[in-house]
Design a protein around this motif. Structure first.
Motif, PDB file in Angstrom:
ATOM      1  N   PRO A  83       0.822  -1.216   0.000  1.00  0.00           N
ATOM      2  CA  PRO A  83       0.000   0.000   0.000  1.00  0.00           C
ATOM      3  C   PRO A  83       0.859   1.271   0.000  1.00  0.00           C
ATOM      4  CG  PRO A  83      -0.907  -1.609   1.528  1.00  0.00           C
ATOM      5  CD  PRO A  83       0.439  -2.142   1.087  1.00  0.00           C
TER       6      PRO A  83
ATOM      7  N   ARG B 256      -7.635   4.913  -4.779  1.00  0.00           N
ATOM      8  CA  ARG B 256      -8.311   4.045  -3.804  1.00  0.00           C
ATOM      9  C   ARG B 256      -7.533   2.753  -3.548  1.00  0.00           C
ATOM     10  NH1 ARG B 256     -13.750   5.967  -6.002  1.00  0.00           N
ATOM     11  NH2 ARG B 256     -13.457   4.672  -7.836  1.00  0.00           N
TER      12      ARG B 256
ATOM     13  N   ALA C  81      -5.619   1.614  -0.012  1.00  0.00           N
ATOM     14  CA  ALA C  81      -6.527   1.199   1.066  1.00  0.00           C
ATOM     15  C   ALA C  81      -7.176  -0.143   0.738  1.00  0.00           C
ATOM     16  CB  ALA C  81      -7.595   2.264   1.285  1.00  0.00           C
TER      17      ALA C  81
ATOM     18  N   GLU D 131      -4.756  -2.816   1.546  1.00  0.00           N
ATOM     19  CA  GLU D 131      -4.799  -3.034   3.014  1.00  0.00           C
ATOM     20  C   GLU D 131      -5.911  -4.025   3.364  1.00  0.00           C
ATOM     21  OE1 GLU D 131      -2.758  -2.198   5.301  1.00  0.00           O
ATOM     22  OE2 GLU D 131      -1.711  -0.402   4.581  1.00  0.00           O
ATOM     23  N   SER D 132      -7.042  -3.840   2.721  1.00  0.00           N
ATOM     24  CA  SER D 132      -8.174  -4.712   3.042  1.00  0.00           C
ATOM     25  C   SER D 132      -7.951  -6.140   2.536  1.00  0.00           C
ATOM     26  CB  SER D 132      -9.488  -4.120   2.521  1.00  0.00           C
ATOM     27  OG  SER D 132      -9.555  -4.253   1.114  1.00  0.00           O
TER      28      SER D 132
END
Ligand code: F6R
Length: 366
Positions: free
Chosen positions: A17, A197, A200, A203-204
């Protein structure tokens, strides 16, 4: 320093990220790609491009294979991709206004460097490199360099270099698409927003680490694995197979899912795990038929998909259901859980993850 991580590879997977954020930094202006930040004279050259020839090795070649889909779909220019050791030893025809792009983490890969030198004598309009090492030979010898800014990559198996190469490729596609009038402002904004975007969203995806670790137990005793995908997910399958073979020493192959009937279906039995990358998109129904072909022959399926794809666990059928992300950046996103799969399989096998046998980080001899 590995910090809290067990291996550099693990650290580098989790750094993605931030690495992607760094790749984007300063390269976006008012919701559009900042073309001057690619290189001071980039706009002049990129507006003339009519063809792109990508040359690279290994993981960087796989990034080129993903980018080919983007050049023809987003930038609207024809694109060929070739392994550097093949390109440099065959007679080729240089197309008019063709841009040569070398892709390389190290910037020192002998075959890629030789291909660049050859191309410079062969009438290419310009030679660009997408590279991670600013002081490298490829950066020095190319007409211009678009740096990936992944940070130092120590693990021999390339991870964050790949996802940042793809990030650069999307920025480049947005630039060429606009300069050539093949992309509307709205389409360009959408690509840029999707890229913004992405950190993030990755990260998910990293949150699925434990679930993927559990899944990896099924693979450790296996001798072969097949990876399937269609469209941009075919090269993502190629990259996943390369990662698995190099760090776990399990033989892995990738196929375009539509090729199953043309040979690999003969390999399917209960001992053959089949990993499928199957997010919801225009090709999903086709991929679902391929999944049925494997299921009907007793193959063990492991499907990486999103919540909209409509898969649930069943006998011989395990799923990792990831969040739905923008279609344009989804190939980058799906790379990450598949890196984790290889990593965890290798951990169970007890191989030297950061320094696989027989391999070197930079291949400076052919
Ligand atoms: C795979 C891997 C190699 C490199 C290849 C090209 O994980 O690391 O396949 O991708 O040797 O290296 P670079 O990108 O430095 O030209």
């Amino acid at each position: 320093d590995k910090g809290q991580y067990r291996h550099y590879m693990q650290k580098e997977i989790f750094e993605q990220p931030v690495a992607i954020m760094n790749t984007l930094d300063g390269r976006i202006k008012d919701g559009r790609v900042n073309i001057d930040a690619i290189a001071p004279n980039a706009a002049e050259i990129l507006s003339k491009v009519e063809h792109v020839q990508i040359v690279a090795c290994g993981t960087s070649y796989n990034a080129g294979m993903v980018a080919r889909y983007w050049f023809e779909a987003i930038a609207g220019v024809s694109c060929d991709v070739e392994i550097a050791s093949e390109f440099r030893y065959r007679k080729f025809v240089t197309r008019p206004n063709s841009l040569l792009i070398t892709l390389s983490q190290s910037g020192e890969t002998a075959d890629t460097l030789a291909a660049l030198r050859l191309a410079k004598e062969s009438g290419y309009m310009s030679a660009m490199t997408i590279c991670n090492v600013a002081s490298s030979s490829l950066v020095r010898e190319s007409d211009f360099a678009f740096m990936t800014r992944a940070g130092v990559e120590i693990g021999v198996a390339s991870t964050k270099a790949f996802t940042t190469q793809l990030t650069c490729m999307l920025l480049l596609n947005a630039a060429i698409g606009r300069l050539k009038g093949n992309l509307t402002d709205e389409q360009e904004h959408h690509i840029i927003q999707s890229l913004q975007r992405l950190p993030a969203q990755i990260e998910s995806a990293l949150v699925f680490d434990k679930q993927i670790e559990k899944l990896s137990e099924d693979f450790a005793e296996k001798h072969h694995t097949l990876f399937l995908g269609r469209g941009e997910y075919y090269p993502i399958a190629m990259e996943s197979a390369l990662k698995l073979k190099e760090i776990s020493y399990i033989h892995a192959e990738a196929y375009a899912a539509g090729e199953l009937k043309h040979g690999p279906l003969a390999l399917i039995d209960s001992e053959m795990p089949v990993v499928v990358v199957a997010p919801e998109n225009d090709l999903l129904e086709k991929v679902k038929s391929n999944i049925e072909e494997v299921r009907a022959r007793g193959g063990q399926l492991y499907v990486f998909a999103d919540s909209d794809a409509g898969f649930t666990d069943a006998d011989n059928f395990k799923t990792i259901v990831l969040p739905k992300v923008d279609e344009v950046t989804a190939p980058i996103f799906y790379t990450v859980p598949l890196q984790l799969l290889s990593y965890h399989i290798a951990l169970i096998k007890g191989t030297d993850v950061d320094q696989p046998r027989n391999l070197a980080k930079a291949v400076t001899v052919e």
